[in-house]
Design a protein around this motif. Structure first.
Motif, PDB file in Angstrom:
ATOM      1  N   MET A  10       0.766  -1.159   0.157  1.00  0.00           N
ATOM      2  CA  MET A  10       0.002  -0.061  -0.044  1.00  0.00           C
ATOM      3  C   MET A  10       0.837   1.177  -0.082  1.00  0.00           C
ATOM      4  O   MET A  10       0.524   2.462  -0.553  1.00  0.00           O
ATOM      5  CB  MET A  10      -0.886   0.089   1.217  1.00  0.00           C
ATOM      6  N   GLY A  11       1.897   1.172   0.981  1.00  0.00           N
ATOM      7  CA  GLY A  11       2.791   2.199   0.889  1.00  0.00           C
ATOM      8  C   GLY A  11       3.665   2.470  -0.346  1.00  0.00           C
ATOM      9  O   GLY A  11       3.822   3.931  -0.732  1.00  0.00           O
ATOM     10  N   ILE A  12       4.058   1.611  -1.066  1.00  0.00           N
ATOM     11  CA  ILE A  12       4.599   1.469  -2.169  1.00  0.00           C
ATOM     12  C   ILE A  12       3.787   2.245  -3.221  1.00  0.00           C
ATOM     13  O   ILE A  12       4.133   3.193  -3.967  1.00  0.00           O
ATOM     14  CB  ILE A  12       5.053   0.184  -2.804  1.00  0.00           C
ATOM     15  N   ALA A  13       2.558   1.752  -3.409  1.00  0.00           N
ATOM     16  CA  ALA A  13       1.511   2.364  -4.159  1.00  0.00           C
ATOM     17  C   ALA A  13       1.282   3.766  -3.982  1.00  0.00           C
ATOM     18  O   ALA A  13       1.535   4.782  -4.872  1.00  0.00           O
ATOM     19  CB  ALA A  13       0.258   1.544  -4.249  1.00  0.00           C
ATOM     20  N   PHE A  14       0.998   4.306  -2.691  1.00  0.00           N
ATOM     21  CA  PHE A  14       0.996   5.659  -2.280  1.00  0.00           C
ATOM     22  C   PHE A  14       2.124   6.443  -2.781  1.00  0.00           C
ATOM     23  O   PHE A  14       1.944   7.418  -3.324  1.00  0.00           O
ATOM     24  CB  PHE A  14       0.595   5.628  -0.968  1.00  0.00           C
ATOM     25  N   MET A  15       3.351   6.121  -2.332  1.00  0.00           N
ATOM     26  CA  MET A  15       4.549   7.238  -2.497  1.00  0.00           C
ATOM     27  C   MET A  15       4.820   7.116  -4.191  1.00  0.00           C
ATOM     28  O   MET A  15       4.918   8.315  -4.497  1.00  0.00           O
ATOM     29  CB  MET A  15       5.654   6.372  -2.043  1.00  0.00           C
ATOM     30  N   LYS A  16       4.434   6.060  -5.021  1.00  0.00           N
ATOM     31  CA  LYS A  16       4.535   6.401  -6.408  1.00  0.00           C
ATOM     32  C   LYS A  16       3.690   7.421  -6.978  1.00  0.00           C
ATOM     33  O   LYS A  16       3.873   8.111  -7.626  1.00  0.00           O
ATOM     34  CB  LYS A  16       4.544   5.077  -7.119  1.00  0.00           C
ATOM     35  N   GLN A  17       2.306   7.204  -6.306  1.00  0.00           N
ATOM     36  CA  GLN A  17       1.109   8.070  -7.034  1.00  0.00           C
ATOM     37  C   GLN A  17       1.565   9.367  -6.746  1.00  0.00           C
ATOM     38  O   GLN A  17       1.022  10.511  -7.296  1.00  0.00           O
ATOM     39  CB  GLN A  17      -0.069   7.234  -6.534  1.00  0.00           C
ATOM     40  N   TYR A  18       1.735   9.619  -5.313  1.00  0.00           N
ATOM     41  CA  TYR A  18       2.024  10.841  -4.676  1.00  0.00           C
ATOM     42  C   TYR A  18       3.248  11.677  -5.606  1.00  0.00           C
ATOM     43  O   TYR A  18       3.012  12.637  -5.705  1.00  0.00           O
ATOM     44  CB  TYR A  18       2.243  10.869  -3.296  1.00  0.00           C
ATOM     45  N   ALA A  19       4.264  10.999  -5.946  1.00  0.00           N
ATOM     46  CA  ALA A  19       5.250  11.625  -6.594  1.00  0.00           C
ATOM     47  C   ALA A  19       4.644  11.952  -7.867  1.00  0.00           C
ATOM     48  O   ALA A  19       5.148  13.146  -8.503  1.00  0.00           O
ATOM     49  CB  ALA A  19       6.547  10.464  -6.679  1.00  0.00           C
ATOM     50  N   ALA A  20       3.837  11.238  -8.772  1.00  0.00           N
ATOM     51  CA  ALA A  20       3.415  11.618  -9.767  1.00  0.00           C
ATOM     52  C   ALA A  20       2.294  12.659  -9.924  1.00  0.00           C
ATOM     53  O   ALA A  20       2.174  13.122 -11.059  1.00  0.00           O
ATOM     54  CB  ALA A  20       2.976  10.143 -10.614  1.00  0.00           C
ATOM     55  N   SER A  21       1.859  13.040  -8.836  1.00  0.00           N
ATOM     56  CA  SER A  21       0.667  13.772  -8.910  1.00  0.00           C
ATOM     57  C   SER A  21       0.901  15.212  -8.730  1.00  0.00           C
ATOM     58  O   SER A  21      -0.049  16.232  -8.977  1.00  0.00           O
ATOM     59  CB  SER A  21      -0.146  13.382  -7.550  1.00  0.00           C
ATOM     60  N   GLY A  22       2.427  15.441  -8.460  1.00  0.00           N
ATOM     61  CA  GLY A  22       2.583  16.881  -8.404  1.00  0.00           C
ATOM     62  C   GLY A  22       2.454  17.665  -7.092  1.00  0.00           C
ATOM     63  O   GLY A  22       2.976  18.814  -6.919  1.00  0.00           O
ATOM     64  N   VAL A  23       1.922  17.064  -6.091  1.00  0.00           N
ATOM     65  CA  VAL A  23       1.671  17.592  -4.823  1.00  0.00           C
ATOM     66  C   VAL A  23       3.132  17.404  -4.153  1.00  0.00           C
ATOM     67  O   VAL A  23       3.676  16.317  -4.371  1.00  0.00           O
ATOM     68  CB  VAL A  23       0.708  16.708  -4.051  1.00  0.00           C
ATOM     69  N   ASP A  24       3.671  18.491  -3.603  1.00  0.00           N
ATOM     70  CA  ASP A  24       4.941  18.468  -3.081  1.00  0.00           C
ATOM     71  C   ASP A  24       5.004  18.953  -1.511  1.00  0.00           C
ATOM     72  O   ASP A  24       6.148  19.335  -1.301  1.00  0.00           O
ATOM     73  CB  ASP A  24       5.886  19.258  -3.993  1.00  0.00           C
ATOM     74  N   LEU A  25       4.084  18.379  -0.892  1.00  0.00           N
ATOM     75  CA  LEU A  25       4.004  18.618   0.661  1.00  0.00           C
ATOM     76  C   LEU A  25       5.002  17.533   1.154  1.00  0.00           C
ATOM     77  O   LEU A  25       5.314  16.581   0.624  1.00  0.00           O
ATOM     78  CB  LEU A  25       2.759  18.689   1.243  1.00  0.00           C
ATOM     79  N   PRO A  26       5.709  17.894   2.249  1.00  0.00           N
ATOM     80  CA  PRO A  26       6.705  16.966   3.073  1.00  0.00           C
ATOM     81  C   PRO A  26       5.916  16.074   3.552  1.00  0.00           C
ATOM     82  O   PRO A  26       4.834  15.943   3.816  1.00  0.00           O
ATOM     83  CB  PRO A  26       7.408  17.846   3.998  1.00  0.00           C
ATOM     84  N   VAL A  27       6.417  14.606   3.574  1.00  0.00           N
ATOM     85  CA  VAL A  27       5.894  13.406   3.670  1.00  0.00           C
ATOM     86  C   VAL A  27       6.704  12.858   4.858  1.00  0.00           C
ATOM     87  O   VAL A  27       7.742  12.830   4.905  1.00  0.00           O
ATOM     88  CB  VAL A  27       5.779  12.502   2.545  1.00  0.00           C
TER      89      VAL A  27
END
Lengths: 382, 306
Positions: free
Chosen positions: A221-238
Motif C-alpha cells: 500500500m505504501g509503495i503504491a501511495f508513494m509512487k502515485q504521490y510523486a506523480a501527482s505533483g503535490v510536493d508537501l513534505p511526507v
C-alpha cells in the motif's frame, strides 16, 4: 507382541526422560512467521536475522523449528497448537501481524509457554492484557507513530493531513500520531485495507491546504501511495513510520522516497559495536542490507540466548525473570523492558538517502528518548 | 467540494474504471465463450507486472517491458489452457474453481521462487512520470491520462475484433452455440486457446500498466480479480460492452464514495466517527451497487440472452 511394544515404549519414554534432563540447558524454539504470499518479505527478514544470531552463538543445544503462517490467523493457530502439543517447544516467536498475534499469543501464554514477539505489538497485549510470559522485543504498535507526531512538532508542522488503512493497527497509528502531535489536522482519512489506488486521497490532500502529510500504509500500500504521490505533483513534505521505508521496500518505491522522514527504533547507521557487526555479518551472509525487521529478529534471538545462559527454560518463572533483565547487547544500543514487558527505548527520525545506487536511511536525530508506551500504566505487572 | 476537485475525482474514477475494464474484458470473454470460471486471471495480471518489471530493469526500457508483459502473460495463458483448463470444460464450475484456485497458489509461489519475496521496482517512463497541467491550471498525473487513453483504445480494438473480423464472428458464434460451430468445421480447441490467450494478454497488459503506479509483488492480482468479477456480474456475463459500462460505473462509484461519504456522515456525527463509518461504508459501495443492479436486472446491465 504386545509385551514387546510395551517394552519398546517404556524404553523410548526412559530415553526421552534421560535426554530431557541431559539437555536441561538447551531449548526448543518454535518460529511461526510469514514466508509466503505478499507479506513474505517481513517474515523472511525476521527469520534471517534470528537464525544469524543463533548461528553466531554456535549453540548446538538450541533447536529452532520454523513454519510458514501465510499471513493467515487460522493457520497460525494450527501451527501453534502443533508446536506446543506435539513438537513440545519451550518458546514461541516469529509472528509479524497483530491479528495473527492476537489469535496465537493469549492461548500460548495461558498454556505456560514463553512468547517473544519480534514484531507485532498490539495494544491489547500491552495494557490490561499484558502477561508475564509475553515479551515484545520490537515496539508497541503505537510507538513509531508517536515519534512521528513528536517530530511534526519539532519540524513546526501545524496543519498535517493524516491517513491510514481502516483496521485496528491503522486506528492505533493515527491515535499514536495524535497523542504527540500538537498542531491542527488538515484532514483524517481511513483508506480501505489493501487498497492500491490513492488518486482520490491525493486529490483530497491537494485540496485540503495541508502543510505536511503523515501516512501509515504498510507493505505494498505504501509503495503504491508513494509512487502515485510523486506523480501527482503535490510536493508537501511526507512522513511516516519506518514500515513504508524499510530496506525491503525502498528499492520498489525508487527515487520517489528520497528525502522522506521516517521514524524507527533501529537504523543501520546506529553506531555501536553490536550493530556494526550485525550489519556487516548480515550483508555478508545474505548479500543484502538488513531491514528493521531483520534487526528485530536478531535481537529476539539474542534476548532468548541471554536468558538461556541464566535460567532453565523449563522453569518458566525463572526464565521469564531472566528475559525481563534484557541482559543482551541490542543492535539499538540501550534497551530495557518496562513493567509490561515492552521496550523502553530511543526512537529516531531518519531520512531516505541514496548511497551510490542504493536507497537507504540515515539518522537525522532522536525523536523520543527512553520512550515507553501509553498502555504500560494499565498493566498490573511490576 | 470545489468543481475542480469534483472533476479531478471523476477523472480518477474513470481511470480506475478503465483499468478494471482491461481485467474484466478478458474474464468476461473467457466466461462467455468458454463457460469457464477462471480464478487464475489475477495471477496472469501478476505475471504481466513481474515480466514488465524484470525486462524494464534488465533493458532500461518500460516499453520493452510492456511488450514482454503481453507476450509473457499470453504465453502463460496458452500453456495454462492447453495443460489444465482444457480438461475442465466438461466439468462443473466447482471443479473449475478448485483447479484455478490451485493455479493461483502455484503461480504465486512460483513467482516468489523466481523473483524473491521483496516487491520489485517498476516506474512510469520519464516523460509520463510527472504531472501535466490541464485547463483551469489544475494538475493531473500524465501517466493516469495515458492509462485512460490506452484503455479507450483497447476497448475500441476489442469492439472491432468482435464485430468486424472472422475471429470475432467465431467468438460470438462460440458464445451462442459451441456444438453448432464445431459441427460447421471450426476447430473449437484452437478457438478456445486463442480466446484464453487474448484474455491472459489483456490481464498481463493491465498488470504492467498498473505495476508502474502500484507495488509489483506476489498476490497483487487477487484484489483486482474480485473487483473484476463484480464488474462482469454488473455488466452482464459474457458481454464486452457490459464489462466497459460496468467497470466505469464501479470505478466512479468507488472513487466518489471514498471521497464523499466521510463528509456526508460528518454532517450529523463527530469527525472521528464519520471518518470510520464513511470509510467502512465506502468500501461496501460497489457491492451495494451490484446488489441494487441485480435486483432490477438479474442478468446484468447488458444481457446476452435478451
Amino acid at each position: 507382541m504386545k509385551t514387546l511394544k510395551t517394552i519398546m515404549a517404556s524404553a523410548v519414554a526412559m530415553s526421552l526422560a534421560l535426554g530431557g534432563s541431559a539437555m536441561a540447558e538447551g531449548a526448543k524454539i518454535g518460529m511461526i512467521t510469514t514466508l509466503s504470499g505478499g507479506g513474505a518479505g517481513l517474515g523472511v527478514d525476521v527469520r534471517d536475522g534470528f537464525m544469524l544470531a543463533i548461528e553466531q552463538a554456535g549453540r548446538d543445544d538450541v533447536e529452532v523449528v520454523i513454519e510458514d503462517d501465510a499471513q493467515k490467523p487460522e493457520l497460525a493457530v494450527q501451527i501453534a497448537d502443533k508446536m506446543i502439543q506435539s513438537e513440545k517447544v519451550d518458546i514461541l516467536t516469529g509472528i509479524i501481524w497483530s491479528n495473527l498475534a492476537m489469535a496465537v499469543v493469549p492461548s500460548a501464554v495461558a498454556q505456560g509457554k514463553i512468547y517473544v514477539s519480534p514484531n507485532a505489538g498490539p495494544s491489547a497485549l500491552a495494557g490490561k492484557g499484558c502477561n508475564a510470559n509475553y515479551f515484545n522485543v520490537a515496539w508497541q504498535n503505537d510507538n513509531l507513530h508517536e515519534a512521528m507526531g513528536a517530530y511534526a512538532n519539532v519540524a513546526e508542522y501545524t496543519n498535517t493531513f493524516i491517513l491510514a488503512p481502516n483496521y485496528p493497527a491503522g486506528q492505533d497509528a493515527l491515535n499514536g500520531f495524535k497523542r504527540e502531535y500538537r498542531g491542527q489536522l488538515a484532514g483524517e482519512v481511513f483508506t480501505k485495507l489493501g487498497a492500491t489506488d490513492y488518486a482520490a486521497e491525493i486529490a483530497q490532500i491537494r485540496d485540503s491546504g495541508a502543510d505536511s502529510v503523515f501516512f501509515f500504509l504498510p507493505g505494498g500500500m505504501g509503495i503504491a501511495f508513494m509512487k502515485q504521490y510523486a506523480a501527482s505533483g503535490v510536493d508537501l513534505p511526507v512522513m511516516g513510520p519506518a514500515f513504508s521505508f524499510d530496506q525491503g521496500i525502498l528499492g520498489a518505491v525508487g527515487d520517489a522516497a528520497l528525502g522522506v522522514r521516517n521514524s524507527s527504533q533501529w537504523s543501520k547507521d546506529i553506531d555501536n559495536e553490536t550493530n556494526n557487526a550485525f550489519v556487516a555479518s548480515f550483508q555478508e551472509k545474505y548479500d543484502r542490507l538488513p531491514s528493521l525487521y531483520a534487526s528485530q529478529g536478531f535481537d529476539a534471538a539474542n534476548l532468548i540466548l541471554s536468558a538461556l545462559d541464566k535460567a532453565d527454560v523449563k522453569d518458566t518463572e525463572a526464565f521469564s525473570a531472566a528475559l525481563k533483565e534484557a541482559d543482551f547487547k541490542s543492535t539499538r544500543g540501550d534497551f530495557k523492558f518496562g513493567n509490561n514487558n515492552h521496550p523502553i527505548q530511543d526512537i529516531y527520525v531518519r531520512e531516505v538517502v541514496k548511497e551510490g545506487d542504493v536507497l537507504t536511511n540515515k539518522i537525522l536525530g532522536l525523536a523520543l528518548t527512553d520512550h515507553q508506551d501509553a498502555y504500560a500504566v494499565d498493566c498490573p505487572l511490576q | 467540494m470545489s468543481t475542480t476537485l469534483l472533476f479531478e475525482q471523476l477523472l480518477n474514477g474513470l481511470q480506475y474504471g478503465v483499468t478494471l475494464f482491461l481485467m474484466a474484458a478478458g474474464l468476461t470473454l473467457v466466461f462467455g465463450v468458454m463457460g469457464l470460471i477462471n480464478l487464475a486471471h489475477g495471477s496472469l495480471y501478476m505475471i504481466g507486472a513481474f515480466a514488465c518489471a524484470a525486462v524494464a530493469a534488465a533493458t532500461g526500457s518500460f516499453w520493452l517491458g510492456l511488450v514482454a508483459s503481453i507476450v509473457a502473460a499470453g504465453f502463460a495463458g496458452v500453456l495454462i489452457e492447453m495443460f489444465v483448463i482444457r480438461r475442465l470444460y466438461d466439468r462443473d464450475h466447482l471443479d473449475q474453481v478448485l483447479a484455478t484456485f490451485a493455479l493461483i497458489l502455484i503461480l504465486s509461489e512460483g513467482c516468489r521462487m523466481v523473483f524473491g519475496s521483496f516487491p520489485l521496482y517498476l516506474d512510469a517512463p520519464g516523460f509520463l512520470a510527472g504531472p501535466v497541467t490541464l485547463f483551469g491550471g489544475f494538475q493531473y498525473s500524465a501517466y493516469r491520462l495515458a492509462i485512460i487513453l490506452v484503455g479507450g483504445l483497447v476497448a475500441l480494438g476489442l469492439y472491432l475484433l468482435i464485430t468486424k473480423t472472422r475471429l470475432g464472428i467465431r467468438i460470438r458464434a462460440g458464445e451462442a452455440d459451441r456444438e453448432m460451430i464445431a459441427a460447421l468445421g471450426v476447430n473449437i480447441a484452437t478457438l478456445y486457446t486463442i480466446v484464453f490467450a487474448i484474455g491472459a494478454a489483456l490481464a498481463g497488459f493491465a498488470g504492467a500498466m498498473m505495476g508502474a503506479i502500484q507495488s509489483v509483488q506476489v498476490g497483487m492480482g487477487e484484489p483486482v480479480l474480485i473487483l473484476a468479477f463484480v464488474v462482469i456480474v454488473i455488466g452482464g456475463i459474457g458481454s464486452i460492452k457490459g464489462a466497459l459500462i460496468g467497470s466505469i460505473l464501479v470505478g466512479v462509484v468507488d472513487t466518489l464514495g471514498r471521497v464523499t461519504l466521510p463528509g456526508f456522515f460528518n454532517l450529523f456525527m463527530d469527525t472521528a466517527a464519520a471518518n470510520s463509518v464513511g470509510a467502512a461504508l465506502s468500501s461496501m459501495s460497489i457491492y451495494v451497487l451490484m446488489a441494487v443492479i441485480l435486483i432490477f436486472k438479474p442478468e446484468g446491465l447488458v444481457s446476452n440472452n435478451a
